[in-house]
Scaffold this active site. Sequence first.
Site, PDB file in Angstrom:
ATOM      1  N   HIS A 136       5.843   8.566   5.479  1.00 25.12           N
ATOM      2  CA  HIS A 136       5.460   7.477   6.381  1.00 25.12           C
ATOM      3  C   HIS A 136       4.323   6.652   5.779  1.00 25.12           C
ATOM      4  CE1 HIS A 136       3.758   6.303  10.600  1.00 25.12           C
ATOM      5  NE2 HIS A 136       4.487   5.326  10.077  1.00 25.12           N
ATOM      6  N   GLU A 180      -1.406   4.733  14.659  1.00 26.91           N
ATOM      7  CA  GLU A 180      -0.042   4.844  15.198  1.00 26.91           C
ATOM      8  C   GLU A 180       0.185   6.224  15.799  1.00 26.91           C
ATOM      9  OE1 GLU A 180       4.605   4.587  13.652  1.00 26.91           O
ATOM     10  OE2 GLU A 180       2.977   3.926  12.348  1.00 26.91           O
ATOM     11  N   GLU A 189       5.547   4.367   3.061  1.00 24.60           N
ATOM     12  CA  GLU A 189       6.198   3.188   3.661  1.00 24.60           C
ATOM     13  C   GLU A 189       5.163   2.126   4.007  1.00 24.60           C
ATOM     14  OE1 GLU A 189       6.594   1.723   7.794  1.00 24.60           O
ATOM     15  OE2 GLU A 189       7.529   3.702   7.785  1.00 24.60           O
ATOM     16  N   HIS A 190       4.031   2.520   4.577  1.00 27.61           N
ATOM     17  CA  HIS A 190       2.957   1.573   4.884  1.00 27.61           C
ATOM     18  C   HIS A 190       2.396   0.939   3.622  1.00 27.61           C
ATOM     19  CE1 HIS A 190       1.600   1.963   9.228  1.00 27.61           C
ATOM     20  NE2 HIS A 190       2.608   2.823   9.165  1.00 27.61           N
TER      21      HIS A 190
END
Length: 1284
Positions: free
Chosen positions: A255, A352, A258-259
């Site tokens: 994750h 998040e 991806e950022h």
Amino acid sequence: MPGSMHLALPCRSKPASGRATERASFRHAFELPTSFAQLSALSLLSLSVPALFAAVSHLLRCLDTAPTALVFSLLVIGPRLSEAAPLSPSWMIPRGAQRLGHFQRASSSATRASRLPRGHAWPGQRRLAALNQSAADAATHSSLARCIASSLYNPTTFRRPSALPFYATRRSFMSPGTQLASMSEPLGREAASSRQRIEDLERPALDDRSYRIITLPNQLEVLLIHDAKTDKASAALDVNVGSFSDAEDMPGIAHAVEHLLFMGTEKYPQENAYNQYLTSHSGNSNAYTAATSTNYYFELAANSTKPQEADATPSKEDAPLWGALDRFGQFFIAPLFLADTVDRELKAVDSENKKNLQIDTWRLHQLNKALSNPKHPYNHFSTGSFKTLHDEPLARGVKIRDEFMKFHSEHYSANRMKLVILGREDLDTLEGWAEEIFSQIPNKNLPRNRWDDVPVYTEKELLTQTFAKPVFEARSLQLTFAFRDEEQYYESHPSRYLSHLIGHEGPGSIFSLLKSKGWANGLSAGGSPLCPGSGLFVVNVKATEEGLKNYKEMTKIIFQYIAMIREQPPQEWVFDEMSNISQIEFKFRQNSPASRTTSGTASTMQKEYNRKYLLSGGVIRKFDKEAISESMAYLRPDNFKLDVVSQEFPGGWDQKEKWYGTEFKTEKIPEEFVAEIEQAFENKSRPKELHFPHKNEFIPTKFDVEKKEVDKPLKAPKLIRNDENVRTWWKKDDQFWVPKANLNIYLRTPLPSLTARLTAITSLYRDLVQDALNEYAYDADIAGLSYDFNHQSGGLGISIDGYNDKLAVLLEKVLLQIRDLKVKEDRFHIMQERLARAYRNWGFQQPFHQIGMYSRWLRTDRSILTDDLLKELDTVTAADVQAFFPALIAQSQIEILAHGNVYKEDALKLSDLVEKTLKVKSLPTAQLFSRRGLILPPGSNYVFERQLKDPANVNHCIEYGLNLGTGFNGTDPDRVLRAKALLLSQMTDEPAFDQLRTKEQLGYVVFSGATISSGWTGYRVLIQSERDCQYLDGRIEHFLTSFEKKLEEMTDEEFQSSIRAVQSKRAERLKNLGQEANRFWNHMSSDAYDFYLADEDIKHVGELTKQEMVEWYKHYISPSSPHRSKLSVHLVAQAKPKEPTATEQKNNATAVLTTILKEENITPDLEKLQTRIEAIPSDSANPGEAIADVIAAHLSEDLHLEKEVIEKVHDEAKAALGLAVVGPAGETPEVLTNGAAKQQEVVGSGSLPVKIEDPYAWKAGLQMSAAVMPVRPFEEYWEDSAKL
């Protein structure tokens, strides 16, 4: 916004869409159009080398032979040549042939199981028995074959029209005198020329797009979509790696990567270059990380917004899609993983994660994962946090940036990627762009990720029961079965047979029986494919309070039903219904937004489908009894785990889940309960209420559509009836041509919103009607015809949409139930309790989901808060509902929209049916409510504060709102004001996100834009953050002040680019019938009937000048303006986040300042900065202030920057560190107690905030706007023509 985690949860039992409609057979890419060519290729195998040269020379003279035939011949004979030279890997034909051979095997599970990994065999061997050679032989070809193929497919001499099939002939493919290519020439063109192209995908009947699947030399598979009519272009790339590949000691690393990919590349090092480009072309982007894939996508205007010369041919560089693809592709070619962005993006990941901590969907999903097999990656935490990705790795001595780069290097490979590109450009152009950009992605020949040898549940996890305590007031019973991965069964979808029956809601179903006992409010069932190699099958029951007490009996009923369907062979009539529905849905499937198409299809491409079925993978096309029976075998009493969710039952939770803190207790299911389940499963005696569903009478059989071409689709419906009882609008579909229709009915009456009590009663009436219709309407719903019955402030709403064949049948049943409802005491109490829980739960949802209700309540004259409804609900009785609803529907104004595949005469008949069934008396217009907004006085600065209910939530939320006007000049719409608001929204969109989220890291949720509603035109900035609302208020003020200067300095081209971006958005084409119906209905229900609003926006935005916008901004937006009107809503969290330590603050300061200086193109002196920071005493009473002083000293004394630059950088650094001084907006508000809405005292460059203590008195003191009125006389819409 970039970066999100994706939850793959079980779906409801409703069949998935999809249908095989086209008759075209799946052609092998090497299938030839002439028998001569086929004979040529096979005959040449037996020739000697000299004879081969002669034969090829003959073929070259036969221009009637398709170029494909020639290349095919050469490729087949290549391995036959004794003096064959090794072929460059970039041109190996096995790559082109491979994919298709794989498809052919995909239809046979036995063959699939034994197939070699990609690259180890040439599938062409399967096609041609004559080629009985090894894979090594197949990987060599003669130089002759290479040079001839190069000349045949040289783009300068042959370019196949995209509309022609791959094997189409073209006589003039080679001009006289063409020379054969040099054998030393690069082979890239040759590879593209010989590439296998698949174009005959099954597609919906009305799909006029062109498709092509190719595989680039680096093994990246690409789907190209040419849509000549689209106004949005898009691309998506799905990588076969996700959270299941996380390192065990760095959960969330997939994750985080991806950022970080969005944070600059070698070619485009500016970290927001990608988003800036997209925003300038009316675009947006996003990404998500799932268990086994990471999906990146964007969309933007398909056509250039730059003015072009009339006779100029647009260049590649002028195409918005090309520029976006080039920037997008660099993420996968050469990302920078900039050191100064790592900490910031990890904080975004952390934010998040914190956003989700109090959401039961995430909490219960993670609990289910935590209680699975620890050796399976499903068990792990996948979102990641600052602790797992930063603090803990650093404590172990890990260089975290190196770990992210290592993860990218080890898992991101071209052969694991699937790319989809959609644009107006022809397929050949798109293919060239894909080749030019994406063939640069390195191919590491990584295998597809699979987890075949690790079960999700072992004996230890099976036959356990877990009791979990949720945040929301929720009650559920869930049975989770260990299941299989059914990807290979894409033609038969056996699990959908099970979900269709177990999840059915009609007579004879589990749900029907549980509902009759008062134990359940809902039920869903479905397979959940976790990853290649494993899956789950889940049955979830939404239980009543009484049902929870009987969870054991509900469990036994579920197993009794499963046993009933297992003891009979799979029923072909059930399959036929499901297959028929899926085929109908696919055949008439309409287009979806561009990015949804590309993102979804890229994800689907990771499945090993026959590529012919790539678009129609949801179609159930094969009745596979054996596969269905095998799936049933997984649903048995020794292969499941049980979960009960409740805030009260049974109590005694003795554990907390590690990542979300969910309270639970888990244990083995008691042996006596297991024995009862087994007995219920094996006993042939079952409740008579359980049986197979009846035949579905709602499956449509009539699909006639009269297609009548028009120059331009109508932008407004026609008025075909307007009398004292009914007003009916109608539009026959003139652009989508599907056998569907939408019918919207509005019963205008003030009764539902007169008081909070009447609103609560109306809500109960709605729920009871829907409850009574559930069994009957379920068949219609799964057959593609659905209804809705709801209420709003202006009355009651009824809608029917779907296939028009049986629309009138469903409408009549709905109307009769609305008119003749019999309120049953037992169902009333269940609905009342469910509604009360929904009202109580409302205050526990995410703050940014709540804040909009408060801001709307404050700016409108008539609205009711959820808390007010909850106070009234407990006192309502069944008799109250029974007595009230006849009066509710007795008198109203009926307004109807009939739209789609429906003729004028049919629309009038439907109007008559509504009128005669409901028998409504006309209500005078004077008795209806008018839509009005409240007007803030000039110079006002109000703050409304409300504490959030969730004691564990750490996130505050602010909606900073500015009132720009009412939106009306008298009763006429203020087009210019609306245009200015839209343009401001466009211009600030990317800068606000970049400043407030990316640079200052205020929170994961950051949004800015126009707010336009009845009697209110405004601008807002919304932030959800751990920072307090006064601080956020001040940072928003700072952004608006800085943007004022940016607007003044904006070039004319930048200004015009923003205008064109707004116009592009407003001119966007409708994608389907539903979008058009919604647009019409929104204009009607708003009371403005402004059907040409988009055209008006385009016109008035285009007339704006920069000077106008600057002056308007200074007056209405600028924090220094004494005239602007501000209303800021603050939702305040009860909990507080952990304060950073002095060491953490010091470490963060270096990264923050480096990032900000980089944006200003200033190089920091890291050694001097670090020396200054380390000199701060660790026991400093206020390390934050000391850090701020150190930063100021570094900027002035070490870097010798100008004063203006120092002030800007210093302020942004303090903001990012949470140290900024917020100014007047952040002052403690004066308390307003008497409701007076006066102009506030101006202090400095703005006004002091005033806190609203009594909102009712405050609202009473404000003026109201003019009521919303129709913008045109109804007479302009009268329909006088004959039947369309």
